[in-house]
Design a protein around this motif. Structure first.
Motif, short mmCIF file in Angstrom:
data_model
loop_
_atom_site.label_atom_id
_atom_site.label_comp_id
_atom_site.label_asym_id
_atom_site.label_seq_id
_atom_site.Cartn_x
_atom_site.Cartn_y
_atom_site.Cartn_z
N SER A 265 28.58 40.25 48.69
CA SER A 265 28.87 38.95 47.77
C SER A 265 30.15 38.24 48.34
CB SER A 265 29.19 39.53 46.32
OG SER A 265 29.54 38.58 45.59
N LYS A 267 32.64 36.46 46.62
CA LYS A 267 32.93 36.29 45.25
C LYS A 267 34.09 35.47 45.00
CE LYS A 267 34.63 38.58 41.10
NZ LYS A 267 36.09 37.90 41.06
N SER A 272 29.65 33.66 41.90
CA SER A 272 29.55 34.35 43.15
C SER A 272 28.25 33.76 44.08
CB SER A 272 29.31 35.99 43.07
OG SER A 272 30.40 36.55 42.54
N ASN A 324 29.82 34.66 37.25
CA ASN A 324 30.34 36.06 36.92
C ASN A 324 30.47 36.56 35.45
OD1 ASN A 324 30.55 36.29 39.97
ND2 ASN A 324 32.57 35.71 39.71
N GLN A 339 30.93 43.49 40.50
CA GLN A 339 31.66 42.56 40.84
C GLN A 339 32.54 41.90 39.98
OE1 GLN A 339 29.37 39.13 43.26
NE2 GLN A 339 27.77 40.03 41.58
#
Length: 613
Positions: A265, A267, A272, A324, A339
Protein backbone atom coordinates in the motif's frame (compact mmCIF):
# COMPACT_ATOMS: atom_id res chain seq x y z
CA UNK A 1 16.44 16.84 42.32
CA UNK A 2 18.29 19.92 43.66
CA UNK A 3 18.49 23.33 42.00
CA UNK A 4 21.82 22.70 40.25
CA UNK A 5 20.67 19.39 38.77
CA UNK A 6 17.43 20.90 37.54
CA UNK A 7 19.20 23.93 36.03
CA UNK A 8 21.76 21.71 34.33
CA UNK A 9 19.13 19.43 32.78
CA UNK A 10 17.13 22.43 31.57
CA UNK A 11 20.20 24.03 29.95
CA UNK A 12 21.17 20.72 28.30
CA UNK A 13 17.66 20.46 26.83
CA UNK A 14 17.92 24.00 25.40
CA UNK A 15 21.40 23.33 23.97
CA UNK A 16 20.27 20.09 22.28
CA UNK A 17 17.16 21.72 20.78
CA UNK A 18 19.17 24.73 19.59
CA UNK A 19 21.89 22.53 18.10
CA UNK A 20 19.37 20.42 16.16
CA UNK A 21 17.75 23.55 14.71
CA UNK A 22 20.98 25.43 13.91
CA UNK A 23 22.83 22.45 12.46
CA UNK A 24 20.03 20.98 10.32
CA UNK A 25 20.98 20.87 6.60
CA UNK A 26 19.38 23.24 4.13
CA UNK A 27 17.18 22.04 1.27
CA UNK A 28 20.08 22.63 -1.15
CA UNK A 29 22.42 20.51 0.97
CA UNK A 30 19.84 17.71 1.14
CA UNK A 31 19.37 17.80 -2.64
CA UNK A 32 23.14 17.75 -3.16
CA UNK A 33 23.53 14.77 -0.84
CA UNK A 34 20.78 12.86 -2.69
CA UNK A 35 22.47 13.59 -6.03
CA UNK A 36 25.77 12.24 -4.69
CA UNK A 37 24.04 9.11 -3.38
CA UNK A 38 22.42 8.62 -6.79
CA UNK A 39 25.78 8.90 -8.54
CA UNK A 40 27.33 6.44 -6.08
CA UNK A 41 24.56 3.92 -6.76
CA UNK A 42 25.15 4.26 -10.52
CA UNK A 43 28.87 3.67 -10.06
CA UNK A 44 28.24 0.55 -7.99
CA UNK A 45 25.95 -0.74 -10.75
CA UNK A 46 28.66 -0.07 -13.35
CA UNK A 47 26.64 2.67 -15.09
CA UNK A 48 28.33 5.88 -16.16
CA UNK A 49 25.97 8.82 -15.81
CA UNK A 50 25.70 11.22 -18.72
CA UNK A 51 26.91 14.62 -17.43
CA UNK A 52 24.23 16.33 -19.49
CA UNK A 53 21.42 14.35 -17.81
CA UNK A 54 22.82 13.71 -14.34
CA UNK A 55 20.84 16.60 -12.87
CA UNK A 56 17.40 15.65 -11.55
CA UNK A 57 14.72 16.63 -14.09
CA UNK A 58 11.44 17.45 -12.37
CA UNK A 59 9.61 18.62 -15.53
CA UNK A 60 6.81 16.52 -16.99
CA UNK A 61 7.56 15.51 -20.57
CA UNK A 62 4.45 15.03 -22.68
CA UNK A 63 6.19 14.82 -26.07
CA UNK A 64 6.90 11.35 -27.47
CA UNK A 65 10.57 10.27 -27.21
CA UNK A 66 12.66 10.34 -30.36
CA UNK A 67 13.53 7.01 -31.99
CA UNK A 68 15.03 5.94 -35.32
CA UNK A 69 13.42 3.84 -38.04
CA UNK A 70 15.41 0.77 -36.96
CA UNK A 71 13.58 0.76 -33.62
CA UNK A 72 10.26 0.43 -35.43
CA UNK A 73 11.41 -2.88 -36.91
CA UNK A 74 12.13 -4.47 -33.52
CA UNK A 75 9.49 -6.64 -31.79
CA UNK A 76 6.62 -4.42 -30.61
CA UNK A 77 8.36 -1.60 -32.52
CA UNK A 78 5.08 -0.22 -33.83
CA UNK A 79 4.00 0.52 -30.24
CA UNK A 80 6.74 3.13 -29.84
CA UNK A 81 4.80 5.71 -31.86
CA UNK A 82 1.59 7.28 -30.72
CA UNK A 83 -0.19 10.15 -29.02
CA UNK A 84 -1.25 10.01 -25.40
CA UNK A 85 -5.00 9.68 -24.91
CA UNK A 86 -6.97 9.22 -21.71
CA UNK A 87 -9.91 6.89 -21.17
CA UNK A 88 -12.15 7.34 -18.11
CA UNK A 89 -13.54 4.42 -16.11
CA UNK A 90 -16.03 5.69 -13.55
CA UNK A 91 -18.47 4.50 -10.86
CA UNK A 92 -20.24 5.99 -7.86
CA UNK A 93 -17.02 6.37 -5.84
CA UNK A 94 -14.12 6.56 -8.29
CA UNK A 95 -13.11 8.33 -11.48
CA UNK A 96 -10.13 6.45 -12.90
CA UNK A 97 -8.34 7.81 -15.97
CA UNK A 98 -6.35 5.29 -18.01
CA UNK A 99 -3.57 6.35 -20.36
CA UNK A 100 -2.90 4.51 -23.62
CA UNK A 101 0.79 5.32 -23.04
CA UNK A 102 1.86 2.48 -20.78
CA UNK A 103 -1.73 1.21 -20.55
CA UNK A 104 -1.58 2.34 -16.93
CA UNK A 105 -3.75 4.24 -14.50
CA UNK A 106 -2.96 7.91 -15.15
CA UNK A 107 -4.96 9.43 -12.28
CA UNK A 108 -7.48 8.48 -9.59
CA UNK A 109 -10.14 10.80 -8.19
CA UNK A 110 -12.32 9.93 -5.20
CA UNK A 111 -15.57 11.59 -6.22
CA UNK A 112 -17.19 11.91 -2.78
CA UNK A 113 -14.29 13.77 -1.14
CA UNK A 114 -12.51 17.10 -1.56
CA UNK A 115 -9.06 18.40 -0.68
CA UNK A 116 -8.62 20.77 2.26
CA UNK A 117 -9.13 23.73 -0.12
CA UNK A 118 -12.29 22.22 -1.66
CA UNK A 119 -10.75 20.95 -4.91
CA UNK A 120 -11.35 17.51 -6.49
CA UNK A 121 -9.49 14.89 -4.50
CA UNK A 122 -6.97 13.32 -6.88
CA UNK A 123 -4.61 10.82 -5.27
CA UNK A 124 -2.00 11.01 -8.04
CA UNK A 125 -1.82 12.31 -11.58
CA UNK A 126 0.65 12.70 -14.41
CA UNK A 127 3.53 11.02 -16.19
CA UNK A 128 5.68 10.85 -13.03
CA UNK A 129 3.47 7.95 -11.98
CA UNK A 130 4.45 4.63 -13.55
CA UNK A 131 3.15 1.10 -13.66
CA UNK A 132 4.49 -1.61 -15.95
CA UNK A 133 7.15 -4.22 -16.48
CA UNK A 134 10.13 -4.94 -18.74
CA UNK A 135 10.57 -8.10 -20.79
CA UNK A 136 12.88 -9.40 -23.50
CA UNK A 137 11.46 -9.93 -26.99
CA UNK A 138 14.19 -11.28 -29.23
CA UNK A 139 17.13 -8.88 -29.00
CA UNK A 140 14.92 -6.00 -27.88
CA UNK A 141 14.09 -4.99 -24.33
CA UNK A 142 10.49 -3.83 -24.06
CA UNK A 143 9.35 -1.54 -21.23
CA UNK A 144 5.55 -1.34 -21.21
CA UNK A 145 5.67 2.14 -19.63
CA UNK A 146 7.13 3.52 -22.89
CA UNK A 147 4.73 1.77 -25.28
CA UNK A 148 1.36 2.78 -26.66
CA UNK A 149 -1.58 0.47 -26.00
CA UNK A 150 -4.90 0.37 -27.81
CA UNK A 151 -8.02 0.80 -25.62
CA UNK A 152 -10.98 -1.51 -26.24
CA UNK A 153 -13.54 1.20 -25.53
CA UNK A 154 -14.04 4.88 -24.92
CA UNK A 155 -15.12 6.31 -21.55
CA UNK A 156 -17.30 4.03 -19.41
CA UNK A 157 -19.56 4.91 -16.48
CA UNK A 158 -20.70 1.99 -14.32
CA UNK A 159 -23.87 2.25 -12.23
CA UNK A 160 -25.84 0.03 -9.89
CA UNK A 161 -24.56 -3.51 -9.47
CA UNK A 162 -23.19 -3.72 -12.98
CA UNK A 163 -19.57 -4.45 -13.74
CA UNK A 164 -17.72 -3.20 -16.81
CA UNK A 165 -14.26 -3.73 -18.20
CA UNK A 166 -11.83 -1.90 -20.43
CA UNK A 167 -8.76 -3.57 -21.85
CA UNK A 168 -5.57 -1.90 -23.00
CA UNK A 169 -3.81 -3.98 -25.66
CA UNK A 170 -0.10 -3.98 -26.52
CA UNK A 171 0.04 -5.70 -29.93
CA UNK A 172 2.81 -7.70 -31.54
CA UNK A 173 0.47 -8.94 -34.27
CA UNK A 174 -3.25 -9.46 -34.73
CA UNK A 175 -3.09 -12.77 -32.81
CA UNK A 176 -0.20 -11.98 -30.45
CA UNK A 177 -0.60 -9.35 -27.75
CA UNK A 178 -0.58 -8.38 -24.06
CA UNK A 179 -3.82 -7.15 -22.46
CA UNK A 180 -4.20 -5.02 -19.37
CA UNK A 181 -7.80 -5.72 -18.30
CA UNK A 182 -9.41 -3.20 -15.90
CA UNK A 183 -12.79 -3.92 -14.29
CA UNK A 184 -14.99 -1.78 -12.09
CA UNK A 185 -18.29 -2.40 -10.30
CA UNK A 186 -21.07 0.14 -9.85
CA UNK A 187 -19.81 1.16 -6.42
CA UNK A 188 -16.83 0.57 -4.20
CA UNK A 189 -13.13 1.39 -4.28
CA UNK A 190 -11.82 -1.74 -5.99
CA UNK A 191 -10.43 -1.71 -9.52
CA UNK A 192 -9.81 -5.22 -10.84
CA UNK A 193 -6.63 -5.56 -12.87
CA UNK A 194 -5.41 -8.58 -14.85
CA UNK A 195 -2.39 -8.94 -17.14
CA UNK A 196 -2.94 -11.51 -19.89
CA UNK A 197 -0.48 -12.64 -22.54
CA UNK A 198 -1.81 -14.28 -25.74
CA UNK A 199 0.23 -16.12 -28.40
CA UNK A 200 3.63 -14.76 -27.32
CA UNK A 201 5.30 -18.00 -26.26
CA UNK A 202 7.70 -17.86 -29.22
CA UNK A 203 8.34 -14.13 -28.85
CA UNK A 204 8.63 -13.45 -25.11
CA UNK A 205 10.84 -15.73 -23.03
CA UNK A 206 10.45 -16.54 -19.31
CA UNK A 207 6.76 -15.74 -18.91
CA UNK A 208 6.62 -17.69 -15.65
CA UNK A 209 6.91 -14.48 -13.63
CA UNK A 210 7.15 -10.73 -14.17
CA UNK A 211 8.46 -7.86 -12.03
CA UNK A 212 6.13 -4.90 -11.89
CA UNK A 213 7.54 -1.41 -11.47
CA UNK A 214 5.02 0.76 -9.57
CA UNK A 215 5.89 4.37 -8.80
CA UNK A 216 3.77 7.28 -7.68
CA UNK A 217 4.10 10.75 -6.20
CA UNK A 218 1.05 11.29 -3.96
CA UNK A 219 -0.33 14.81 -4.12
CA UNK A 220 -0.80 17.17 -1.17
CA UNK A 221 -4.39 16.74 -0.02
CA UNK A 222 -4.45 18.10 3.53
CA UNK A 223 -3.70 21.45 5.11
CA UNK A 224 -0.53 20.36 6.90
CA UNK A 225 2.15 19.05 4.54
CA UNK A 226 4.19 18.11 7.65
CA UNK A 227 1.51 15.73 8.92
CA UNK A 228 0.85 14.56 5.36
CA UNK A 229 4.49 13.51 5.03
CA UNK A 230 4.58 11.97 8.50
CA UNK A 231 1.62 9.71 7.68
CA UNK A 232 2.65 8.90 4.09
CA UNK A 233 4.62 5.66 3.77
CA UNK A 234 4.70 2.22 2.14
CA UNK A 235 2.91 -0.47 4.10
CA UNK A 236 2.86 -4.18 3.34
CA UNK A 237 1.22 -7.36 4.55
CA UNK A 238 2.57 -10.83 3.86
CA UNK A 239 0.81 -14.14 3.38
CA UNK A 240 1.66 -15.08 7.00
CA UNK A 241 -0.45 -12.09 8.13
CA UNK A 242 2.54 -10.07 9.32
CA UNK A 243 2.24 -6.30 8.82
CA UNK A 244 5.05 -3.76 8.51
CA UNK A 245 5.92 -0.42 6.91
CA UNK A 246 8.80 1.85 5.89
CA UNK A 247 9.31 5.55 5.27
CA UNK A 248 7.16 7.11 7.98
CA UNK A 249 9.87 9.20 9.66
CA UNK A 250 12.77 9.01 7.19
CA UNK A 251 13.60 7.94 3.66
CA UNK A 252 14.19 4.23 3.43
CA UNK A 253 14.71 1.27 1.08
CA UNK A 254 13.93 -2.36 1.81
CA UNK A 255 14.46 -5.63 -0.07
CA UNK A 256 12.16 -8.54 0.84
CA UNK A 257 12.90 -11.96 -0.63
CA UNK A 258 12.16 -14.33 2.26
CA UNK A 259 8.44 -13.53 2.49
CA UNK A 260 5.51 -13.39 0.08
CA UNK A 261 3.73 -10.05 0.14
CA UNK A 262 -0.05 -10.30 -0.17
CA UNK A 263 -0.46 -6.56 -0.67
CA UNK A 264 1.55 -3.37 -0.81
CA UNK A 265 0.00 0.00 0.00
CA UNK A 266 1.11 3.52 -0.86
CA UNK A 267 -0.55 5.01 2.21
CA UNK A 268 -1.26 8.69 2.70
CA UNK A 269 -2.70 10.36 5.78
CA UNK A 270 -6.38 9.70 5.02
CA UNK A 271 -6.30 7.80 1.70
CA UNK A 272 -4.43 4.83 0.24
CA UNK A 273 -3.51 3.27 -3.10
CA UNK A 274 -3.14 -0.48 -2.58
CA UNK A 275 -2.16 -3.36 -4.87
CA UNK A 276 -3.29 -6.87 -3.91
CA UNK A 277 -2.17 -10.27 -5.19
CA UNK A 278 -3.98 -13.22 -3.66
CA UNK A 279 -1.12 -15.52 -4.69
CA UNK A 280 1.43 -13.09 -3.29
CA UNK A 281 4.49 -11.26 -4.59
CA UNK A 282 7.51 -13.56 -4.31
CA UNK A 283 10.01 -10.67 -4.15
CA UNK A 284 9.59 -7.04 -3.23
CA UNK A 285 11.85 -4.01 -3.38
CA UNK A 286 10.40 -0.91 -1.68
CA UNK A 287 11.66 2.65 -1.59
CA UNK A 288 10.47 5.93 -0.02
CA UNK A 289 12.12 9.30 -0.68
CA UNK A 290 11.17 12.90 0.07
CA UNK A 291 11.88 15.99 -2.01
CA UNK A 292 11.33 18.77 0.55
CA UNK A 293 11.61 21.44 -2.14
CA UNK A 294 8.46 20.04 -3.77
CA UNK A 295 5.36 21.50 -2.10
CA UNK A 296 2.73 19.73 -4.23
CA UNK A 297 3.90 16.10 -4.04
CA UNK A 298 4.23 14.57 -0.58
CA UNK A 299 6.79 11.83 -1.20
CA UNK A 300 8.09 9.58 -3.94
CA UNK A 301 7.03 5.95 -3.46
CA UNK A 302 8.41 3.04 -5.47
CA UNK A 303 7.82 -0.72 -5.44
CA UNK A 304 9.27 -3.47 -7.64
CA UNK A 305 7.08 -6.54 -7.19
CA UNK A 306 7.73 -9.99 -8.65
CA UNK A 307 4.52 -11.82 -9.54
CA UNK A 308 4.12 -15.48 -10.65
CA UNK A 309 1.84 -16.48 -13.49
CA UNK A 310 -1.38 -18.22 -12.45
CA UNK A 311 -2.61 -21.57 -13.76
CA UNK A 312 -4.81 -19.96 -16.43
CA UNK A 313 -1.86 -18.01 -17.85
CA UNK A 314 -2.78 -14.62 -16.35
CA UNK A 315 -1.41 -12.36 -13.65
CA UNK A 316 -4.45 -11.45 -11.50
CA UNK A 317 -4.29 -8.33 -9.30
CA UNK A 318 -6.61 -5.82 -7.64
CA UNK A 319 -6.18 -2.11 -6.99
CA UNK A 320 -7.91 -0.41 -4.07
CA UNK A 321 -8.15 3.38 -3.92
CA UNK A 322 -9.98 4.12 -0.70
CA UNK A 323 -10.30 6.38 2.33
CA UNK A 324 -8.47 5.17 5.43
CA UNK A 325 -11.65 4.62 7.38
CA UNK A 326 -11.50 1.61 9.70
CA UNK A 327 -14.97 0.27 8.84
CA UNK A 328 -14.42 0.46 5.07
CA UNK A 329 -11.00 -1.20 5.20
CA UNK A 330 -12.11 -3.93 7.62
CA UNK A 331 -15.09 -4.75 5.37
CA UNK A 332 -12.74 -5.38 2.41
CA UNK A 333 -10.84 -8.03 4.38
CA UNK A 334 -7.24 -9.12 3.69
CA UNK A 335 -6.08 -7.19 6.79
CA UNK A 336 -6.54 -3.81 5.08
CA UNK A 337 -7.54 -2.19 8.40
CA UNK A 338 -4.00 -2.66 9.67
CA UNK A 339 -3.08 0.40 7.61
CA UNK A 340 -4.59 2.55 10.35
CA UNK A 341 -2.12 3.05 13.17
CA UNK A 342 -4.01 2.55 16.42
CA UNK A 343 -0.83 2.55 18.48
CA UNK A 344 1.60 -0.10 19.70
CA UNK A 345 1.18 -2.86 22.26
CA UNK A 346 -1.73 -2.34 24.68
CA UNK A 347 -2.58 1.05 23.11
CA UNK A 348 -3.74 -0.73 19.95
CA UNK A 349 -6.19 -2.86 21.91
CA UNK A 350 -7.47 0.11 23.93
CA UNK A 351 -8.27 2.00 20.74
CA UNK A 352 -9.64 -0.98 18.81
CA UNK A 353 -11.82 -2.63 21.47
CA UNK A 354 -12.74 0.33 23.71
CA UNK A 355 -12.38 3.73 22.06
CA UNK A 356 -13.53 2.82 18.52
CA UNK A 357 -16.74 1.01 19.59
CA UNK A 358 -17.73 3.89 21.89
CA UNK A 359 -16.94 6.43 19.18
CA UNK A 360 -18.94 4.47 16.57
CA UNK A 361 -21.88 4.25 19.01
CA UNK A 362 -21.86 8.02 19.56
CA UNK A 363 -21.76 8.74 15.81
CA UNK A 364 -25.16 7.02 15.46
CA UNK A 365 -26.79 10.03 17.13
CA UNK A 366 -25.70 12.25 14.19
CA UNK A 367 -24.22 14.87 16.53
CA UNK A 368 -21.57 17.35 15.56
CA UNK A 369 -18.15 15.70 16.01
CA UNK A 370 -17.19 18.36 18.53
CA UNK A 371 -20.08 17.16 20.72
CA UNK A 372 -19.08 13.53 20.12
CA UNK A 373 -15.56 14.26 21.41
CA UNK A 374 -17.16 16.02 24.39
CA UNK A 375 -19.34 12.97 25.15
CA UNK A 376 -16.36 10.63 24.69
CA UNK A 377 -14.35 12.69 27.19
CA UNK A 378 -17.19 12.63 29.74
CA UNK A 379 -17.49 8.83 29.44
CA UNK A 380 -13.73 8.39 29.81
CA UNK A 381 -13.57 10.67 32.86
CA UNK A 382 -16.44 8.81 34.52
CA UNK A 383 -14.72 5.47 33.94
CA UNK A 384 -11.45 6.82 35.39
CA UNK A 385 -13.07 8.73 38.28
CA UNK A 386 -12.21 6.06 40.91
CA UNK A 387 -8.53 6.40 40.00
CA UNK A 388 -8.79 10.20 40.08
CA UNK A 389 -10.36 10.02 43.55
CA UNK A 390 -7.63 7.74 44.88
CA UNK A 391 -4.95 10.01 43.45
CA UNK A 392 -6.49 13.12 45.03
CA UNK A 393 -6.93 11.35 48.38
CA UNK A 394 -3.31 10.16 48.41
CA UNK A 395 -2.03 13.66 47.60
CA UNK A 396 -4.23 15.08 50.35
CA UNK A 397 -2.67 12.66 52.87
CA UNK A 398 0.81 13.71 51.78
CA UNK A 399 -0.19 17.36 52.17
CA UNK A 400 -1.43 16.71 55.72
CA UNK A 401 1.86 14.97 56.53
CA UNK A 402 3.90 17.88 55.17
CA UNK A 403 4.40 19.68 58.54
CA UNK A 404 5.72 16.48 60.14
CA UNK A 405 8.01 15.85 57.16
CA UNK A 406 9.38 19.39 57.53
CA UNK A 407 10.14 18.71 61.20
CA UNK A 408 12.02 15.54 60.26
CA UNK A 409 13.94 17.44 57.61
CA UNK A 410 14.94 20.14 60.09
CA UNK A 411 16.01 17.51 62.60
CA UNK A 412 17.99 15.23 60.26
CA UNK A 413 19.26 17.90 57.84
CA UNK A 414 19.63 17.83 54.07
CA UNK A 415 23.25 16.62 54.09
CA UNK A 416 22.19 13.02 54.72
CA UNK A 417 19.49 12.21 52.09
CA UNK A 418 19.63 8.46 52.78
CA UNK A 419 18.80 8.88 56.45
CA UNK A 420 16.18 11.50 55.58
CA UNK A 421 14.39 9.14 53.22
CA UNK A 422 14.61 6.39 55.80
CA UNK A 423 12.87 8.60 58.36
CA UNK A 424 10.25 9.57 55.81
CA UNK A 425 9.52 5.90 55.14
CA UNK A 426 9.06 5.29 58.87
CA UNK A 427 6.58 8.15 58.99
CA UNK A 428 4.67 6.82 55.98
CA UNK A 429 4.54 3.39 57.59
CA UNK A 430 3.22 4.69 60.88
CA UNK A 431 0.66 6.92 59.20
CA UNK A 432 -0.47 4.18 56.79
CA UNK A 433 0.26 6.36 53.76
CA UNK A 434 1.59 5.15 50.42
CA UNK A 435 3.92 7.85 48.98
CA UNK A 436 3.29 6.49 45.47
CA UNK A 437 -0.48 6.49 45.93
CA UNK A 438 -0.84 9.79 44.08
CA UNK A 439 1.34 8.70 41.17
CA UNK A 440 0.10 5.17 40.47
CA UNK A 441 -3.45 6.16 39.42
CA UNK A 442 -1.96 8.75 37.07
CA UNK A 443 0.44 6.16 35.65
CA UNK A 444 -2.48 3.79 35.04
CA UNK A 445 -4.26 6.54 33.07
CA UNK A 446 -1.24 7.31 30.87
CA UNK A 447 -1.80 4.45 28.34
CA UNK A 448 -5.28 5.87 27.63
CA UNK A 449 -3.92 9.40 27.22
CA UNK A 450 -1.25 8.14 24.79
CA UNK A 451 -3.81 5.97 23.00
CA UNK A 452 -5.86 9.08 22.21
CA UNK A 453 -2.70 10.73 20.88
CA UNK A 454 -2.65 8.01 18.21
CA UNK A 455 -6.42 7.80 17.81
CA UNK A 456 -7.37 11.38 16.87
CA UNK A 457 -4.67 12.27 14.28
CA UNK A 458 -5.54 9.20 12.19
CA UNK A 459 -9.31 9.36 12.64
CA UNK A 460 -10.83 9.75 9.17
CA UNK A 461 -14.25 10.73 10.57
CA UNK A 462 -12.87 14.07 11.78
CA UNK A 463 -11.69 15.06 8.30
CA UNK A 464 -13.52 18.19 7.12
CA UNK A 465 -15.68 18.36 10.27
CA UNK A 466 -15.99 21.84 11.79
CA UNK A 467 -16.75 22.91 15.36
CA UNK A 468 -16.80 26.44 16.77
CA UNK A 469 -13.94 28.33 15.07
CA UNK A 470 -12.19 25.09 14.03
CA UNK A 471 -12.92 24.51 10.34
CA UNK A 472 -11.41 21.02 10.26
CA UNK A 473 -10.94 18.91 13.39
CA UNK A 474 -8.46 16.66 11.57
CA UNK A 475 -5.86 19.42 11.22
CA UNK A 476 -4.62 22.46 13.15
CA UNK A 477 -6.63 25.66 13.51
CA UNK A 478 -4.37 28.53 12.43
CA UNK A 479 -5.63 31.30 14.72
CA UNK A 480 -2.58 33.41 13.83
CA UNK A 481 -0.54 32.95 10.62
CA UNK A 482 2.93 34.45 11.07
CA UNK A 483 3.93 34.44 7.40
CA UNK A 484 7.31 33.05 8.42
CA UNK A 485 8.60 30.10 10.42
CA UNK A 486 9.43 30.43 14.12
CA UNK A 487 11.74 27.73 15.53
CA UNK A 488 9.92 25.29 17.81
CA UNK A 489 6.50 26.79 16.98
CA UNK A 490 6.17 26.81 13.17
CA UNK A 491 4.44 29.30 10.88
CA UNK A 492 1.20 29.64 12.85
CA UNK A 493 -0.35 29.57 16.31
CA UNK A 494 -3.22 27.20 17.04
CA UNK A 495 -5.80 28.71 19.40
CA UNK A 496 -7.00 25.34 20.65
CA UNK A 497 -3.42 24.26 21.32
CA UNK A 498 -2.86 27.52 23.20
CA UNK A 499 -6.00 26.95 25.29
CA UNK A 500 -4.89 23.39 25.99
CA UNK A 501 -1.48 24.66 27.15
CA UNK A 502 -2.99 27.34 29.41
CA UNK A 503 -5.41 24.83 30.95
CA UNK A 504 -2.52 22.40 31.58
CA UNK A 505 -0.50 25.14 33.31
CA UNK A 506 -3.50 25.98 35.50
CA UNK A 507 -4.02 22.29 36.23
CA UNK A 508 -0.35 21.98 37.22
CA UNK A 509 -0.69 24.98 39.56
CA UNK A 510 -3.72 23.56 41.38
CA UNK A 511 -2.19 20.09 41.44
CA UNK A 512 0.83 21.54 43.23
CA UNK A 513 -1.52 23.12 45.76
CA UNK A 514 -3.20 19.78 46.38
CA UNK A 515 -0.01 17.78 46.71
CA UNK A 516 1.85 20.44 48.68
CA UNK A 517 5.00 19.98 46.58
CA UNK A 518 7.74 22.57 47.15
CA UNK A 519 11.24 23.39 45.93
CA UNK A 520 12.45 22.76 42.40
CA UNK A 521 9.92 19.97 41.87
CA UNK A 522 7.24 22.63 42.06
CA UNK A 523 8.39 24.14 38.76
CA UNK A 524 9.22 21.01 36.76
CA UNK A 525 5.56 20.43 35.93
CA UNK A 526 5.39 23.79 34.14
CA UNK A 527 8.01 22.80 31.54
CA UNK A 528 6.03 19.97 29.93
CA UNK A 529 3.03 22.11 28.83
CA UNK A 530 5.40 24.61 27.18
CA UNK A 531 7.07 21.75 25.28
CA UNK A 532 3.63 20.46 24.26
CA UNK A 533 2.74 23.89 22.88
CA UNK A 534 5.47 23.53 20.26
CA UNK A 535 4.99 19.79 19.73
CA UNK A 536 1.20 19.86 19.33
CA UNK A 537 0.81 23.24 17.60
CA UNK A 538 0.77 21.52 14.20
CA UNK A 539 -1.38 18.58 15.32
CA UNK A 540 -5.14 18.21 14.75
CA UNK A 541 -7.35 20.63 16.64
CA UNK A 542 -9.55 17.65 17.57
CA UNK A 543 -6.67 16.19 19.61
CA UNK A 544 -5.95 19.48 21.40
CA UNK A 545 -9.68 19.95 21.96
CA UNK A 546 -9.83 16.56 23.70
CA UNK A 547 -6.85 17.39 25.94
CA UNK A 548 -8.44 20.76 26.77
CA UNK A 549 -11.74 19.08 27.71
CA UNK A 550 -9.87 16.46 29.76
CA UNK A 551 -8.24 19.25 31.78
CA UNK A 552 -11.57 21.03 32.29
CA UNK A 553 -13.29 17.89 33.55
CA UNK A 554 -10.34 17.13 35.80
CA UNK A 555 -10.82 20.58 37.40
CA UNK A 556 -14.49 19.76 37.93
CA UNK A 557 -13.72 16.33 39.38
CA UNK A 558 -11.15 17.72 41.78
CA UNK A 559 -13.54 20.45 42.90
CA UNK A 560 -16.24 17.85 43.67
CA UNK A 561 -13.75 15.55 45.40
CA UNK A 562 -12.44 18.48 47.44
CA UNK A 563 -15.96 18.99 48.83
CA UNK A 564 -16.01 15.31 49.81
CA UNK A 565 -12.55 15.17 51.40
CA UNK A 566 -11.93 16.82 54.79
CA UNK A 567 -8.27 17.42 55.73
CA UNK A 568 -9.16 17.32 59.43
CA UNK A 569 -10.68 13.86 59.10
CA UNK A 570 -7.64 12.71 57.15
CA UNK A 571 -5.35 14.06 59.87
CA UNK A 572 -7.40 12.33 62.55
CA UNK A 573 -7.28 9.05 60.64
CA UNK A 574 -3.49 9.34 60.28
CA UNK A 575 -3.13 9.87 64.02
CA UNK A 576 -5.28 6.80 64.66
CA UNK A 577 -3.08 4.79 62.32
CA UNK A 578 -0.01 5.83 64.29
CA UNK A 579 -1.52 4.41 67.50
CA UNK A 580 -2.08 0.98 66.00
CA UNK A 581 0.38 -1.78 66.97
CA UNK A 582 3.13 -2.34 64.41
CA UNK A 583 2.07 -5.87 63.52
CA UNK A 584 -1.50 -4.81 62.74
CA UNK A 585 -0.46 -2.28 60.13
CA UNK A 586 -0.38 -3.25 56.51
CA UNK A 587 3.12 -3.88 55.33
CA UNK A 588 3.94 -3.07 51.75
CA UNK A 589 6.44 -5.33 50.04
CA UNK A 590 7.76 -2.35 48.12
CA UNK A 591 7.96 -0.24 51.30
CA UNK A 592 9.79 -2.99 53.18
CA UNK A 593 12.34 -3.34 50.38
CA UNK A 594 12.85 0.41 50.25
CA UNK A 595 13.30 0.55 54.01
CA UNK A 596 15.84 -2.30 53.93
CA UNK A 597 17.74 -0.65 51.08
CA UNK A 598 17.89 2.66 52.96
CA UNK A 599 19.08 0.87 56.09
CA UNK A 600 21.90 -0.85 54.22
CA UNK A 601 22.95 2.41 52.55
CA UNK A 602 22.98 4.22 55.87
CA UNK A 603 25.09 1.49 57.51
CA UNK A 604 27.53 1.63 54.59
CA UNK A 605 27.80 5.40 54.90
CA UNK A 606 28.48 5.20 58.65
CA UNK A 607 31.03 2.43 58.17
CA UNK A 608 32.86 4.19 55.30
CA UNK A 609 35.01 6.59 57.44
CA UNK A 610 36.06 3.72 59.75
CA UNK A 611 37.11 1.65 56.74
CA UNK A 612 39.24 4.54 55.48
CA UNK A 613 41.12 4.66 58.79
Amino acid sequence: MDRNTFTGLFLIMIIIAGSVWLMKPSDAEIAKEKALQHQDSLKKAGIKPNPATAKLDTTVKTAAPAFDSAALKTPFGSTLAGTQKLVTLENKNLRVKLSNRGGRIYSVELKNFKTHDNKPLVLFEGDKNKFGFTFAAGVASVNTNDRYFTPSAENLTVTGKDSSTISMRLSYSATQYIDYIYSLKGEGYKVGFTIKSTGLESVVANQGSITLNWETSPKKLEKSITLDREYTMIQYYDTNEDFDYIGDTKDNTKEIADKKMQWVSFKQHFFSSLLLSKDGFSKSSLSVSTDTSNHTDIKQLKANLTLARSADGTYPLDFYFSPNRYKILAAEGHGFEKQINLGWGPLKYINRFAVLPVFDFLTKFNWNYGLIILALTVILKLVLSPLTYKSYLSMAKMRVLKPEMDEIKAKVGEDNPTLLQQEYLKLYKKAGVNPLGGCLPLVLQMPIVIAFFRFFPGLFELRGQSFLWMNDLSTYDSFINFGFTIPFLGDHLSLMCLLMTISTLIYTYFNNQISGVTGQMKYIGYITPIIFLGALNGYPSGLNYYYFLANMFTFLQQYIIKLMVDDKKIHAQIQENKKKPEDKKKKSGFGAKMEEMMRVQQQAKVAAPKKGK
